[in-house]
Design a protein around this motif. Sequence first.
Motif, PDB file in Angstrom:
ATOM      1  N   UNK A 131      -3.233  -5.491  17.897  1.00 61.16           N
ATOM      2  CA  UNK A 131      -3.727  -4.134  17.723  1.00 61.16           C
ATOM      3  C   UNK A 131      -3.624  -3.805  16.241  1.00 61.16           C
ATOM      4  N   UNK A 132      -4.680  -3.290  15.665  1.00 64.17           N
ATOM      5  CA  UNK A 132      -4.649  -2.942  14.242  1.00 64.17           C
ATOM      6  C   UNK A 132      -3.918  -1.622  14.048  1.00 64.17           C
ATOM      7  N   UNK A 133      -2.982  -1.639  13.118  1.00 68.30           N
ATOM      8  CA  UNK A 133      -2.224  -0.443  12.756  1.00 68.30           C
ATOM      9  C   UNK A 133      -2.639  -0.016  11.360  1.00 68.30           C
ATOM     10  N   UNK A 134      -2.769   1.293  11.115  1.00 62.51           N
ATOM     11  CA  UNK A 134      -3.177   1.750   9.779  1.00 62.51           C
ATOM     12  C   UNK A 134      -2.025   1.624   8.782  1.00 62.51           C
ATOM     13  N   UNK A 135      -2.357   1.557   7.499  1.00 63.40           N
ATOM     14  CA  UNK A 135      -1.300   1.568   6.484  1.00 63.40           C
ATOM     15  C   UNK A 135      -0.484   2.857   6.589  1.00 63.40           C
ATOM     16  N   UNK A 136       0.777   2.760   6.215  1.00 63.26           N
ATOM     17  CA  UNK A 136       1.666   3.915   6.257  1.00 63.26           C
ATOM     18  C   UNK A 136       2.651   3.806   5.094  1.00 63.26           C
ATOM     19  N   UNK A 137       3.315   4.894   4.740  1.00 67.43           N
ATOM     20  CA  UNK A 137       4.317   4.832   3.677  1.00 67.43           C
ATOM     21  C   UNK A 137       5.435   3.856   4.048  1.00 67.43           C
ATOM     22  N   UNK A 138       5.950   3.142   3.050  1.00 67.13           N
ATOM     23  CA  UNK A 138       6.989   2.140   3.292  1.00 67.13           C
ATOM     24  C   UNK A 138       8.241   2.768   3.917  1.00 67.13           C
ATOM     25  N   UNK A 139       8.565   3.974   3.513  1.00 67.44           N
ATOM     26  CA  UNK A 139       9.720   4.657   4.095  1.00 67.44           C
ATOM     27  C   UNK A 139       9.592   4.815   5.599  1.00 67.44           C
ATOM     28  N   UNK A 140       8.397   5.090   6.060  1.00 67.15           N
ATOM     29  CA  UNK A 140       8.160   5.229   7.503  1.00 67.15           C
ATOM     30  C   UNK A 140       8.341   3.882   8.211  1.00 67.15           C
ATOM     31  N   UNK A 141       7.870   2.808   7.564  1.00 67.31           N
ATOM     32  CA  UNK A 141       8.049   1.466   8.127  1.00 67.31           C
ATOM     33  C   UNK A 141       9.537   1.164   8.287  1.00 67.31           C
ATOM     34  N   UNK A 142      10.323   1.459   7.251  1.00 69.83           N
ATOM     35  CA  UNK A 142      11.767   1.226   7.333  1.00 69.83           C
ATOM     36  C   UNK A 142      12.395   2.060   8.436  1.00 69.83           C
ATOM     37  N   UNK A 143      12.004   3.311   8.511  1.00 68.24           N
ATOM     38  CA  UNK A 143      12.560   4.203   9.533  1.00 68.24           C
ATOM     39  C   UNK A 143      12.244   3.685  10.932  1.00 68.24           C
ATOM     40  N   UNK A 144      11.010   3.252  11.159  1.00 65.12           N
ATOM     41  CA  UNK A 144      10.624   2.716  12.478  1.00 65.12           C
ATOM     42  C   UNK A 144      11.392   1.437  12.800  1.00 65.12           C
ATOM     43  N   UNK A 145      11.559   0.591  11.802  1.00 63.77           N
ATOM     44  CA  UNK A 145      12.250  -0.679  12.019  1.00 63.77           C
ATOM     45  C   UNK A 145      13.693  -0.444  12.419  1.00 63.77           C
ATOM     46  N   UNK A 146      14.386   0.421  11.695  1.00 62.46           N
ATOM     47  CA  UNK A 146      15.805   0.614  11.976  1.00 62.46           C
ATOM     48  C   UNK A 146      16.040   1.496  13.199  1.00 62.46           C
ATOM     49  N   UNK A 147      15.118   2.365  13.533  1.00 64.67           N
ATOM     50  CA  UNK A 147      15.296   3.176  14.746  1.00 64.67           C
ATOM     51  C   UNK A 147      15.060   2.341  15.998  1.00 64.67           C
ATOM     52  N   UNK A 148      14.267   1.275  15.910  1.00 65.17           N
ATOM     53  CA  UNK A 148      14.031   0.364  17.051  1.00 65.17           C
ATOM     54  C   UNK A 148      15.265  -0.469  17.356  1.00 65.17           C
ATOM     55  N   UNK A 149      16.031  -0.803  16.323  1.00 73.35           N
ATOM     56  CA  UNK A 149      17.147  -1.729  16.503  1.00 73.35           C
ATOM     57  C   UNK A 149      18.387  -1.058  17.069  1.00 73.35           C
ATOM     58  N   UNK A 150      18.428   0.255  17.160  1.00 71.88           N
ATOM     59  CA  UNK A 150      19.603   0.948  17.694  1.00 71.88           C
ATOM     60  C   UNK A 150      19.615   0.951  19.186  1.00 71.88           C
TER      61      UNK A 150
END
Length: 150
Positions: A131-150
């Motif tokens: 699935x194609x995802x649109x570009x997003x701010x890097x801070x949002x990518x980090x936030x999504x990554x670390x919120x998934x791992x909790x």
Amino acid sequence: MTAAQKLKLVVNYVNLSTLAGFLIALIGRAKLSRGPRGLYYANGYRLGFPVAGAFTVGNVLLTKNDRAYLDARPVLVRHEERHSWQYFCLIGLPMLPLYVVAVAWSWARTGCPASRNPFERLAGLKDGNYTEHPPQPFGRTLQQTFSRKR
């Protein structure tokens, strides 16, 4: 097999990428068989890395699934075949570190390892079930990554 597919088969042996694919299949205890258009199938791959339904190294298409899974998905096989052409064009094993860089770039831009990965885009995102995802701010990518791992 076309003349171009035969050439790719030979070149991917010479550039060692297909031999690397066979080695990975052996380590992953996969069962090898001939596939279409100069591909080899390595079914029943048992290692958990990489995390993918199927992946290709040289002319070897590896999957944890059985052959019927690939036979029922010709579009996915075409996607993976396009990756075998990428090994051909990049003279084999240099594809692997370049692919890792492309995954990192795509993840940093979108939070998805495939969306902005040029190798996946050239192989056809939809054909690879991405699935194609649109570009997003890097801070949002980090936030999504670390919120998934909790």
